[in-house]
Each structure stands twice: as C-alpha cells, then as structure tokens.
Write a protein that holds these residues in place. Structure first.
Motif, PDB file in Angstrom:
ATOM      1  N   SER A 190     -12.923 -33.619   0.433  1.00  0.00           N
ATOM      2  CA  SER A 190     -14.158 -34.392   0.300  1.00  0.00           C
ATOM      3  C   SER A 190     -14.308 -35.033  -1.073  1.00  0.00           C
ATOM      4  O   SER A 190     -14.799 -36.158  -1.181  1.00  0.00           O
ATOM      5  CB  SER A 190     -15.371 -33.496   0.577  1.00  0.00           C
ATOM      6  OG  SER A 190     -15.392 -33.080   1.923  1.00  0.00           O
ATOM      7  N   VAL A 191     -13.885 -34.334  -2.133  1.00  0.00           N
ATOM      8  CA  VAL A 191     -14.125 -34.860  -3.482  1.00  0.00           C
ATOM      9  C   VAL A 191     -12.951 -35.662  -4.036  1.00  0.00           C
ATOM     10  O   VAL A 191     -13.103 -36.342  -5.051  1.00  0.00           O
ATOM     11  CB  VAL A 191     -14.481 -33.735  -4.486  1.00  0.00           C
ATOM     12  CG1 VAL A 191     -15.690 -32.955  -4.022  1.00  0.00           C
ATOM     13  CG2 VAL A 191     -13.293 -32.816  -4.734  1.00  0.00           C
ATOM     14  N   SER A 192     -11.800 -35.611  -3.370  1.00  0.00           N
ATOM     15  CA  SER A 192     -10.629 -36.275  -3.939  1.00  0.00           C
ATOM     16  C   SER A 192     -10.763 -37.792  -3.978  1.00  0.00           C
ATOM     17  O   SER A 192      -9.990 -38.469  -4.663  1.00  0.00           O
ATOM     18  CB  SER A 192      -9.361 -35.891  -3.162  1.00  0.00           C
ATOM     19  OG  SER A 192      -9.454 -36.274  -1.810  1.00  0.00           O
ATOM     20  N   GLY A 243      -2.062 -45.719  -5.964  1.00  0.00           N
ATOM     21  CA  GLY A 243      -3.496 -45.831  -6.217  1.00  0.00           C
ATOM     22  C   GLY A 243      -4.379 -45.051  -5.278  1.00  0.00           C
ATOM     23  O   GLY A 243      -5.591 -45.274  -5.223  1.00  0.00           O
ATOM     24  N   ARG A 244      -3.783 -44.102  -4.526  1.00  0.00           N
ATOM     25  CA  ARG A 244      -4.561 -43.290  -3.584  1.00  0.00           C
ATOM     26  C   ARG A 244      -4.282 -41.813  -3.821  1.00  0.00           C
ATOM     27  O   ARG A 244      -3.276 -41.438  -4.427  1.00  0.00           O
ATOM     28  CB  ARG A 244      -4.201 -43.642  -2.145  1.00  0.00           C
ATOM     29  CG  ARG A 244      -4.559 -45.059  -1.737  1.00  0.00           C
ATOM     30  CD  ARG A 244      -4.128 -45.326  -0.307  1.00  0.00           C
ATOM     31  NE  ARG A 244      -4.810 -44.436   0.631  1.00  0.00           N
ATOM     32  CZ  ARG A 244      -4.439 -44.284   1.899  1.00  0.00           C
ATOM     33  NH1 ARG A 244      -3.401 -44.931   2.384  1.00  0.00           N
ATOM     34  NH2 ARG A 244      -5.112 -43.461   2.691  1.00  0.00           N
ATOM     35  N   MET A 245      -5.189 -40.982  -3.351  1.00  0.00           N
ATOM     36  CA  MET A 245      -5.048 -39.539  -3.492  1.00  0.00           C
ATOM     37  C   MET A 245      -5.327 -38.880  -2.150  1.00  0.00           C
ATOM     38  O   MET A 245      -6.327 -39.173  -1.496  1.00  0.00           O
ATOM     39  CB  MET A 245      -6.006 -39.007  -4.568  1.00  0.00           C
ATOM     40  CG  MET A 245      -5.859 -37.539  -4.865  1.00  0.00           C
ATOM     41  SD  MET A 245      -6.465 -37.071  -6.525  1.00  0.00           S
ATOM     42  CE  MET A 245      -8.151 -37.651  -6.488  1.00  0.00           C
ATOM     43  N   VAL A 271     -14.883 -25.362 -11.609  1.00  0.00           N
ATOM     44  CA  VAL A 271     -14.204 -26.450 -12.308  1.00  0.00           C
ATOM     45  C   VAL A 271     -14.443 -27.783 -11.608  1.00  0.00           C
ATOM     46  O   VAL A 271     -14.760 -28.790 -12.243  1.00  0.00           O
ATOM     47  CB  VAL A 271     -12.694 -26.160 -12.437  1.00  0.00           C
ATOM     48  CG1 VAL A 271     -11.976 -27.351 -13.064  1.00  0.00           C
ATOM     49  CG2 VAL A 271     -12.456 -24.915 -13.283  1.00  0.00           C
ATOM     50  N   VAL A 272     -14.309 -27.802 -10.294  1.00  0.00           N
ATOM     51  CA  VAL A 272     -14.475 -29.048  -9.539  1.00  0.00           C
ATOM     52  C   VAL A 272     -15.885 -29.605  -9.693  1.00  0.00           C
ATOM     53  O   VAL A 272     -16.077 -30.819  -9.831  1.00  0.00           O
ATOM     54  CB  VAL A 272     -14.146 -28.831  -8.047  1.00  0.00           C
ATOM     55  CG1 VAL A 272     -14.659 -29.994  -7.196  1.00  0.00           C
ATOM     56  CG2 VAL A 272     -12.648 -28.679  -7.855  1.00  0.00           C
ATOM     57  N   PHE A 273     -16.886 -28.722  -9.717  1.00  0.00           N
ATOM     58  CA  PHE A 273     -18.269 -29.184  -9.793  1.00  0.00           C
ATOM     59  C   PHE A 273     -18.853 -29.150 -11.203  1.00  0.00           C
ATOM     60  O   PHE A 273     -20.060 -29.244 -11.392  1.00  0.00           O
ATOM     61  CB  PHE A 273     -19.146 -28.396  -8.820  1.00  0.00           C
ATOM     62  CG  PHE A 273     -18.848 -28.726  -7.385  1.00  0.00           C
ATOM     63  CD1 PHE A 273     -19.214 -29.952  -6.851  1.00  0.00           C
ATOM     64  CD2 PHE A 273     -18.158 -27.844  -6.575  1.00  0.00           C
ATOM     65  CE1 PHE A 273     -18.912 -30.280  -5.535  1.00  0.00           C
ATOM     66  CE2 PHE A 273     -17.855 -28.161  -5.259  1.00  0.00           C
ATOM     67  CZ  PHE A 273     -18.228 -29.382  -4.735  1.00  0.00           C
ATOM     68  N   GLY A 274     -17.972 -29.060 -12.201  1.00  0.00           N
ATOM     69  CA  GLY A 274     -18.392 -29.301 -13.571  1.00  0.00           C
ATOM     70  C   GLY A 274     -19.083 -28.173 -14.295  1.00  0.00           C
ATOM     71  O   GLY A 274     -19.620 -28.383 -15.382  1.00  0.00           O
ATOM     72  N   HIS A 275     -19.080 -26.951 -13.749  1.00  0.00           N
ATOM     73  CA  HIS A 275     -19.672 -25.826 -14.468  1.00  0.00           C
ATOM     74  C   HIS A 275     -18.735 -25.292 -15.538  1.00  0.00           C
ATOM     75  O   HIS A 275     -19.186 -24.663 -16.497  1.00  0.00           O
ATOM     76  CB  HIS A 275     -20.033 -24.700 -13.491  1.00  0.00           C
ATOM     77  CG  HIS A 275     -21.435 -24.790 -12.986  1.00  0.00           C
ATOM     78  ND1 HIS A 275     -22.200 -23.703 -12.662  1.00  0.00           N
ATOM     79  CD2 HIS A 275     -22.228 -25.866 -12.756  1.00  0.00           C
ATOM     80  CE1 HIS A 275     -23.392 -24.092 -12.251  1.00  0.00           C
ATOM     81  NE2 HIS A 275     -23.431 -25.390 -12.287  1.00  0.00           N
ATOM     82  N   LEU A 335      -9.645 -35.692 -12.007  1.00  0.00           N
ATOM     83  CA  LEU A 335      -9.518 -36.571 -10.857  1.00  0.00           C
ATOM     84  C   LEU A 335     -10.186 -35.976  -9.618  1.00  0.00           C
ATOM     85  O   LEU A 335     -10.670 -36.703  -8.747  1.00  0.00           O
ATOM     86  CB  LEU A 335      -8.045 -36.850 -10.567  1.00  0.00           C
ATOM     87  CG  LEU A 335      -7.284 -37.645 -11.634  1.00  0.00           C
ATOM     88  CD1 LEU A 335      -5.800 -37.714 -11.295  1.00  0.00           C
ATOM     89  CD2 LEU A 335      -7.859 -39.045 -11.779  1.00  0.00           C
ATOM     90  N   LEU A 336     -10.195 -34.641  -9.534  1.00  0.00           N
ATOM     91  CA  LEU A 336     -10.793 -33.956  -8.386  1.00  0.00           C
ATOM     92  C   LEU A 336     -12.274 -33.663  -8.575  1.00  0.00           C
ATOM     93  O   LEU A 336     -12.905 -33.064  -7.714  1.00  0.00           O
ATOM     94  CB  LEU A 336     -10.069 -32.630  -8.121  1.00  0.00           C
ATOM     95  CG  LEU A 336      -8.708 -32.715  -7.433  1.00  0.00           C
ATOM     96  CD1 LEU A 336      -8.008 -31.361  -7.484  1.00  0.00           C
ATOM     97  CD2 LEU A 336      -8.879 -33.163  -5.985  1.00  0.00           C
ATOM     98  N   SER A 337     -12.822 -34.073  -9.688  1.00  0.00           N
ATOM     99  CA  SER A 337     -14.182 -33.663 -10.032  1.00  0.00           C
ATOM    100  C   SER A 337     -15.236 -34.257  -9.112  1.00  0.00           C
ATOM    101  O   SER A 337     -15.235 -35.456  -8.818  1.00  0.00           O
ATOM    102  CB  SER A 337     -14.504 -34.073 -11.479  1.00  0.00           C
ATOM    103  OG  SER A 337     -15.847 -33.782 -11.780  1.00  0.00           O
TER     104      SER A 337
END
Length: 229
Positions: free
Chosen positions: A123-125, A156-158, A183-187, A215-217
C-alpha cells in the motif's frame, strides 16, 4: 430485471462490482498483486474462504480474463494462479484503495494480529516521489517477523512481491513487525533502528536501509494506532 448477483446496470463501475464485489474476490486479486500463488498459498493467507468458495471465485476471475493458471519454471515447476494483463490493470486502483483504508478508524471486529508487513508495503510503496526512483535499479529483501518479501525498483516503478528476492538483493534487513511499522510510519528513523539493534542489516549498508525505508515511508499519514502490535 436484476438477479441477486448483478446490479443490472450498464454503468462501468456497476459492471466492475458485479465481478469484484463478491466476498473475498478483491482479496484474491490483492494476493496476486504480490505475485503468482498456488491454490494452497491462497488458502493459507485467506483461511476463512474455504476451498469451495476459493475455487468458485478463481473460476469467475479466470472467465473474466483477470486471472490465469500457469506453471512456474524449473526447479519449482508448480501450478499457480497469476494476474493477466487485464488483471494487472486492477493494481493501481487496489493500491489506492488500500492507501485510503490506512486512514480508516479502528474497528473492534478487526484483529490487529492479522497485520501483515507485505500488505502494508504494497500500500505505501507507491508513496515514493517518481523523481526519487529515476535511475534506480535495486532489490530490497525484508524479513519481518515470520514474513519474507521483497521490493523491486526498476524503470521508475516500485513493486512489492512475496518471498525472497529472485537474485542477491542490494539490501536485506531483519526486524520485528513493530519495528517495521514504526519506521515505515515515521515514528523511528531507520538509522536509529539499526543503531539500537531493532533493525539488522544482513546485506548492504545502514545508509541503503535508510534510503529504502525513505522510499517506503507512509509517514505523511501518521501512524495508524490500530496497527500497534
């Protein structure tokens, strides 16, 4: 006159929902967005569907040209289901729907223990700015709890895909689900998680881990509290 299985409208959205609106169908497509799956693989991740209903849903998707059966090349040589080119057309709207769903409030009917890192990554990639992907050709392998999946960047894609990387990855990390989500959600910053020992880099460097998680953030969404596990 309509039946219980159709909206009976020529509207493109109604026609899409005639096929995809059946319970479990959209989740089958979700799993195939992560790559080809055996019938048993689909049952393992969707245990409540049952083999009879899974068979029926797959037949409907095959008849609509969304899914096809194929055989993985040697040495695997096993029969799998995979998305067709038409099925791949569902990837972008499904991921957008997943991103939208990240912001929904928690529900008591949902078990947080069903949280999967690969589905969060799926979902976040797509959050990464396109200019950050230009010129990159890398593979990241992630071992999160009992899960193993990989992220490929090219042209240019993930993409997020199930299982280990098909070749030696540029980066491989190991962590708990809680650390991955933080990590993914910035905490937590990836570099801080590495220094604390919560995130272990087994291939590559801590600097590459920091870039990969940037990049996954999905930090712009804030941390979904119901994912706290």
């Amino acid at each position: 006159m309509t039946t219980a299985r159709t909206y009976g409208q020529m509207c493109p959205l109604a026609r899409s929902m005639d096929l995809l609106g059946e319970r479990w169908t959209i989740l089958i497509v979700r799993e195939l967005c992560l790559g080809p799956k055996r019938f048993k693989d689909l049952l393992d991740v969707l245990p409540a569907i049952g083999p009879n209903r899974l068979t029926a849903r797959l037949r409907s998707l095959e008849a609509a040209g969304v899914v096809r059966r194929s055989t993985l090349p040697p040495p695997a040589g096993v029969a799998v289901y995979e998305l067709t080119e038409r099925g791949e057309g569902l990837r972008a709207p499904l991921i957008e729907l997943g991103r939208w769903g990240l912001g929904l409030p928690p529900s008591e009917e949902i078990d947080p223990a069903t949280t999967r890192a690969d589905l969060i990554a799926l979902s976040v990639s797509t959050f990464a700015a396109p200019d950050k992907l230009v010129g990159l050709k890398e593979i990241y392998e992630l071992h999160v709890g009992r899960e193993t999946f990989h992220v490929e960047i090219a042209e240019g894609r993930m993409w997020t895909k199930s299982g280990p990387a098909p070749v030696r990855p540029d980066l491989a990390v190991t962590c708990r689900l809680r650390t991955f989500l933080a990590v993914v959600f910035g905490h937590t910053q990836a570099i801080d998680a590495v220094e604390s020992g919560d995130l272990t880099v087994t291939v590559g460097s801590s600097e590459l881990a920091e870039r990969a998680f940037d990049l996954l953030s999905g930090s712009d969404l804030g941390y979904p509290v119901y994912l706290g596990v």
